[in-house]
Design a protein around this motif. Structure first.
Motif, PDB file in Angstrom:
ATOM      1  N   MET A 132       0.296  -1.086  -0.032  1.00 48.32           N
ATOM      2  CA  MET A 132       0.314  -0.202  -0.159  1.00 48.32           C
ATOM      3  C   MET A 132       0.536   1.051  -0.027  1.00 48.32           C
ATOM      4  O   MET A 132       1.201   2.177   1.061  1.00 48.32           O
ATOM      5  N   ARG A 138      -3.828   5.165   5.215  1.00 47.31           N
ATOM      6  CA  ARG A 138      -4.133   3.427   4.940  1.00 47.31           C
ATOM      7  C   ARG A 138      -3.031   2.332   5.920  1.00 47.31           C
ATOM      8  O   ARG A 138      -2.992   1.882   6.166  1.00 47.31           O
ATOM      9  N   GLY A 145      -3.794  -1.499  13.448  1.00 51.96           N
ATOM     10  CA  GLY A 145      -4.052  -2.787  13.881  1.00 51.96           C
ATOM     11  C   GLY A 145      -3.012  -3.679  14.011  1.00 51.96           C
ATOM     12  O   GLY A 145      -3.237  -4.321  14.937  1.00 51.96           O
ATOM     13  N   ILE A 148      -2.140  -3.457  17.702  1.00 52.75           N
ATOM     14  CA  ILE A 148      -3.074  -4.178  18.965  1.00 52.75           C
ATOM     15  C   ILE A 148      -2.450  -5.844  19.283  1.00 52.75           C
ATOM     16  O   ILE A 148      -2.830  -6.167  19.877  1.00 52.75           O
ATOM     17  N   VAL A 149      -2.483  -6.011  17.471  1.00 53.34           N
ATOM     18  CA  VAL A 149      -2.331  -7.595  17.217  1.00 53.34           C
ATOM     19  C   VAL A 149      -0.458  -7.955  18.210  1.00 53.34           C
ATOM     20  O   VAL A 149      -0.910  -8.700  19.020  1.00 53.34           O
ATOM     21  N   ASP A 152      -1.322  -7.831  21.745  1.00 50.41           N
ATOM     22  CA  ASP A 152      -2.153  -8.915  22.591  1.00 50.41           C
ATOM     23  C   ASP A 152      -1.688 -10.514  22.369  1.00 50.41           C
ATOM     24  O   ASP A 152      -1.180 -11.859  23.787  1.00 50.41           O
TER      25      ASP A 152
ATOM     26  N   LEU B 270     -11.728   4.584  16.498  1.00 47.37           N
ATOM     27  CA  LEU B 270     -10.901   4.775  14.929  1.00 47.37           C
ATOM     28  C   LEU B 270     -11.772   2.979  14.375  1.00 47.37           C
ATOM     29  O   LEU B 270     -11.252   3.074  13.560  1.00 47.37           O
ATOM     30  N   VAL B 271     -11.298   2.177  15.131  1.00 46.41           N
ATOM     31  CA  VAL B 271     -11.351   0.855  15.111  1.00 46.41           C
ATOM     32  C   VAL B 271     -12.992   0.681  13.768  1.00 46.41           C
ATOM     33  O   VAL B 271     -13.376  -0.121  13.685  1.00 46.41           O
ATOM     34  N   VAL B 274     -13.761   2.623  11.279  1.00 54.33           N
ATOM     35  CA  VAL B 274     -12.922   2.010   9.914  1.00 54.33           C
ATOM     36  C   VAL B 274     -13.403   0.334   9.381  1.00 54.33           C
ATOM     37  O   VAL B 274     -14.179   0.713   8.689  1.00 54.33           O
ATOM     38  N   ARG B 313      -9.056  -8.731  22.005  1.00 49.17           N
ATOM     39  CA  ARG B 313      -8.113  -8.127  21.641  1.00 49.17           C
ATOM     40  C   ARG B 313      -7.509  -8.259  20.152  1.00 49.17           C
ATOM     41  O   ARG B 313      -7.683  -7.782  19.449  1.00 49.17           O
ATOM     42  N   LEU B 314      -7.056  -8.925  20.667  1.00 46.83           N
ATOM     43  CA  LEU B 314      -6.417  -9.752  19.090  1.00 46.83           C
ATOM     44  C   LEU B 314      -7.512 -10.205  18.189  1.00 46.83           C
ATOM     45  O   LEU B 314      -6.936  -9.467  16.873  1.00 46.83           O
ATOM     46  N   GLY B 317      -8.140  -6.819  16.676  1.00 49.16           N
ATOM     47  CA  GLY B 317      -7.218  -6.577  16.106  1.00 49.16           C
ATOM     48  C   GLY B 317      -6.888  -6.825  14.615  1.00 49.16           C
ATOM     49  O   GLY B 317      -6.952  -6.536  13.168  1.00 49.16           O
ATOM     50  N   LEU B 318      -7.436  -8.117  14.321  1.00 44.47           N
ATOM     51  CA  LEU B 318      -7.124  -8.815  13.035  1.00 44.47           C
ATOM     52  C   LEU B 318      -8.359  -8.519  12.453  1.00 44.47           C
ATOM     53  O   LEU B 318      -8.769  -8.729  10.980  1.00 44.47           O
ATOM     54  N   PHE B 320      -9.975  -5.489  12.383  1.00 43.92           N
ATOM     55  CA  PHE B 320      -9.157  -4.117  12.310  1.00 43.92           C
ATOM     56  C   PHE B 320      -8.733  -4.474  10.781  1.00 43.92           C
ATOM     57  O   PHE B 320      -9.032  -3.627   9.810  1.00 43.92           O
ATOM     58  N   LEU B 321      -7.162  -5.564  10.716  1.00 42.21           N
ATOM     59  CA  LEU B 321      -6.786  -5.893  10.548  1.00 42.21           C
ATOM     60  C   LEU B 321      -6.774  -6.612   8.442  1.00 42.21           C
ATOM     61  O   LEU B 321      -6.758  -5.517   7.256  1.00 42.21           O
ATOM     62  N   VAL B 324      -8.919  -3.297   6.668  1.00 40.52           N
ATOM     63  CA  VAL B 324      -8.379  -2.532   6.676  1.00 40.52           C
ATOM     64  C   VAL B 324      -7.518  -2.598   5.477  1.00 40.52           C
ATOM     65  O   VAL B 324      -6.959  -1.827   3.449  1.00 40.52           O
ATOM     66  N   PHE B 325      -7.278  -4.047   4.817  1.00 45.55           N
ATOM     67  CA  PHE B 325      -6.335  -4.887   4.056  1.00 45.55           C
ATOM     68  C   PHE B 325      -7.056  -5.204   2.909  1.00 45.55           C
ATOM     69  O   PHE B 325      -7.140  -4.654   1.391  1.00 45.55           O
ATOM     70  N   PHE B 326      -8.762  -5.271   2.914  1.00 45.79           N
ATOM     71  CA  PHE B 326      -8.803  -5.787   1.677  1.00 45.79           C
ATOM     72  C   PHE B 326     -10.350  -4.872   1.350  1.00 45.79           C
ATOM     73  O   PHE B 326     -10.604  -4.760   0.314  1.00 45.79           O
ATOM     74  N   PRO B 328     -10.367  -0.684   1.852  1.00 46.11           N
ATOM     75  CA  PRO B 328     -10.319   0.734   2.752  1.00 46.11           C
ATOM     76  C   PRO B 328     -11.536   1.081   3.289  1.00 46.11           C
ATOM     77  O   PRO B 328     -11.034   2.298   3.661  1.00 46.11           O
TER      78      PRO B 328
END
Lengths: 343, 355
Positions: A132, A138, A145, A148-149, A152, B270-271, B274, B313-314, B317-318, B320-321, B324-326, B328
């Motif tokens: 990206m 982004r 993100g 956070i990961v 944890d 924010l999470v 988004v 939280r894992l 977080g995942l 969210f990732l 954001v990845f696939f 936006p």
């Protein structure tokens, strides 16, 4: 341009500021070296407290510089605000703790932390940021993100306990410095301040890292490529430089520095969950105060933040943390791009 | 004015104009009626915890969506703004900490709390708009952290680490507004009101100018718009839904403490925004519903997968990732992609040529 010439030019441009700064420096030197008269002790307390706050502030600034310099280097080149930088710091701390516990060699913790954390940084750069490129927002969201990961995962594997990296015997214990704090009533001898060796060693190390980084950036070919990339990365790519390799190298170096800082921080203080956010915030404030993407800015910002935190905790204990943010707000209000930043 | 409003007039076959009720699309009716009759079949836990919290979180995320989606300014200080409103209601109104709480009646405490919150948000905005893009994220994150530490250290006004407890909504019209059904309708009302408010602002001249500033601030300033004033005003306006959300949040848990305005919650907002999508105000509420469902039920799901329930939280977080990845644009973006894919002619290639 030599240092003297810079000072002369500054003094001719801003005579009043130069006078104030010069006066402040003289007062500071006097406060460090002279024996304090009674009225000053009545006013702000013992010299010993002042000196230890000053030393702690400067050494803490060294630690902040280690964390923030990688952060600011990555930002300067890639326009990538790596909000997972605190997680890299914490990972370095854990790696350092286990390496020094298992092998018994404290010094070994540094290269191992550098390599492991640098490797994680390389993975982040290859699998995340390269995909990206040019999408600043982004990338920043992804780093949130990731932080956070990571936080944890580290809580999962290492638990919520505090770890303390113990320095080797030749670095533990205090050393006598040549700063006099008082006079013995009985004999009239001077009392000299004692200070932990390990903090001094680490501060010297961070200065060495800073100087090496400056030399690398300003005196080598790689540094020239990096500086060119900071100014205009499209143009640099057009000249045939394999910019992805430069990016990867800088990211590994910045992440590795965060790992080393983690070992240092684990020796100074402790390694525990939540430290990642603390040091992320510290490096954010440092680079906002100093100016994004500037190594000298990171050094000045780290010194200011470290001193503010230590003097704050000695002289206004309740609002010590708030003081650093107050400084940030003041800097932002007058110099939105930081003290050393270019607009 | 340069902007000409072209009102879309839908004319029926017999020549009469549709009235405004008929212009509302069918799915709005379905969702609206479903939300209104929800208390008939949903349990108290669903009403109070799941939906009450969704609407509150949605309002706070909505304020971020407004700033980020229409203003291009991603502010992590929205939870701080919401928390300040909650704190002010506790300080000015009633709480168990009688030494600090002023005990003002609600009709004085709530408006003053919202006004002070809006002023505070304007001050944050004034600081934040001096920079742009990713700098804004960092500065608002630092402001959020500063407020958190200040509230934790200050015992004179914010009561330090423990904060305030026993903060109850006023018993207006003889209704206990913390009862599940009453609280559900209270939060639903304010969520819908905030949603319509943001939707209205986004189509009003101010909102259009703000979107212009987002897309090209130099051009807007060349056209004579005061860019800084528009951006600061956006922060002020965004403080209203956030502030109301913060007050409702304080009432829901009956307490407020520095933990409410910490860095974790600030990032969670924010999470939420988004995940839902920054393209449309409804995204904030979709994101909030997903977040609340994940937070409430992930423990059970994780235990079912023989993982510890603490790994919430894992999971967040995942997800969210992944989002954001696939995509936006969040869930809303996925929905749009799905619609495009659905309407695609299977006998055409994606660029419209025949096979």
């Amino acid at each position: 341009m030599t240092g003297v010439a810079i000072v002369r030019e500054y003094a001719s441009k801003h005579p009043w500021w130069a006078a104030i700064i010069g006066f402040g420096a003289i007062v500071l030197l006097w406060m460090v070296f002279a024996l304090w008269p009674a009225w000053l002790i009545d006013l702000i307390g013992k010299k010993k407290i002042f000196l230890s706050a000053l030393f702690n502030g400067i050494t803490l600034g060294g630690l902040y510089f280690l964390v923030a310099s990688g952060f600011t280097l990555i930002f300067g080149l890639m326009r990538n605000v790596n909000l997972a930088h605190g997680s890299l710091y914490l990972l370095g701390g854990y790696v350092g703790y286990f390496v020094s516990e298992w092998t018994g060699y404290w010094l070994l913790a540094f290269p191992v932390a550098f390599i492991v954390v640098g490797f994680v940084g390389a993975l982040m750069q290859i699998f995340v940021f390269r995909r990206m490129e040019g999408q600043d927002l982004r990338q920043t969201l992804v780093t949130i993100g990731l932080s956070i990961v990571f936080a944890d995962l580290m809580l999962w594997s290492f638990g919520g306990d505090f770890f303390n990296i113990s320095p080797p015997s030749w670095l533990s214990g205090p050393v006598e410095t040549f700063f006099a704090t008082g006079v013995k009533r009985s004999s009239g001898e001077l009392i000299f301040m004692k200070y932990p060796v390990v903090r001094l060693a680490i501060f010297v190390a961070s200065v060495v890292v800073g100087v090496l980084m400056w030399l690398l950036l300003n005196r080598t070919r790689v540094g020239m490529l990096i500086r060119a990339g900071v100014d205009d990365r499209d143009m640099l790519a057009a000249t045939g430089v394999r910019i992805q390799l430069v990016f990867l190298g800088v990211f590994i170096f910045g992440a590795g520095l965060a790992g080393i800082a983690g070992v240092v921080g684990g020796t100074f203080q402790s390694v525990a969950p939540g430290e990642d956010i603390r040091f992320l915030l510290a490096s954010l404030v440092v680079v906002i105060v100093g100016g994004m993407g500037s190594i000298s800015g990171a050094a000045i910002g780290a010194l200011i933040v470290g001193l503010a935190e230590q003097f704050g905790s000695v002289y206004f204990p309740t609002y010590a943390v708030v003081l650093t943010f107050l400084i940030m707000v003041l800097v932002l209000a007058f110099r939105p791009h930081g003290l050393m930043g270019s607009s | 004015m340069a902007i000409v409003e072209t009102e879309s007039k839908i004319v029926r076959l017999d020549g009469t104009r549709q009235n405004w009720l008929e212009k509302i699309p069918a799915q709005y009716w379905v969702v609206g009626i479903l939300l209104l009759i929800m208390p008939l079949f949903a349990s108290d836990f669903m009403l109070f915890q799941i939906f009450g919290w969704t609407f509150i979180l949605g309002m706070i995320a909505l304020s971020l969506m407004f700033l980020a989606g229409y203003g291009g300014m991603v502010s992590l200080a929205q939870m701080t703004i919401a928390g300040l409103a909650g704190y002010l209601v506790a300080i000015l109104g009633d709480s168990a900490i009688t030494e600090i709480s002023q005990g003002w009646p609600w009709y004085a405490a709530i408006p003053v709390a919202l006004i002070v919150t809006a002023l505070f948000a304007s001050a944050i905005g004034w600081l934040a708009v001096r920079t742009d893009g990713i700098y804004t994220i960092m500065i608002t994150l630092a402001i959020a952290a500063a407020f958190f530490y200040f509230a934790r250290q200050n015992y004179e006004v914010f009561n330090g680490f423990s904060g305030f407890n026993s903060i109850h909504p006023p018993s207006l019209f003889g209704v206990d507004w913390r009862g599940p059904k009453a609280f559900y309708y209270l939060t639903l009302f304010w969520a819908v009101a905030s949603y319509l408010f943001i939707l209205y602002i986004s189509r009003a001249p101010f909102g259009l100018a703000l979107q212009g500033v987002r897309d090209n601030s130099r051009r807007m300033s060349a056209l004579g718009y005061n860019v800084v004033a528009h951006r600061v005003a956006a922060y002020t306006l965004a403080a209203i839904p956030a502030g109301i959300g913060g007050i409702l949040l304080t009432w829901q848990s009956a307490q407020i403490s520095p933990g409410t305005v910490g860095i974790g919650p600030a990032i969670d907002v924010l999470v939420v925004a988004v995940i839902g999508g920054l393209g449309h105000p409804i995204g904030a509420f979709i994101g909030a519903l997903i977040y609340v469902l994940l937070k409430t039920f992930s423990t059970d799901a994780l235990i079912a997968l023989s993982l510890s329930g603490e790994r919430f939280r894992l999971l967040i977080g995942l997800s969210f990732l992944v989002i954001v990845f696939f995509s936006p644009d969040g869930i809303l973006g996925l929905w749009k992609k799905f619609k495009v894919w659905q309407q695609r002619n299977p006998f055409e290639q994606s660029d419209g040529r025949d096979l």
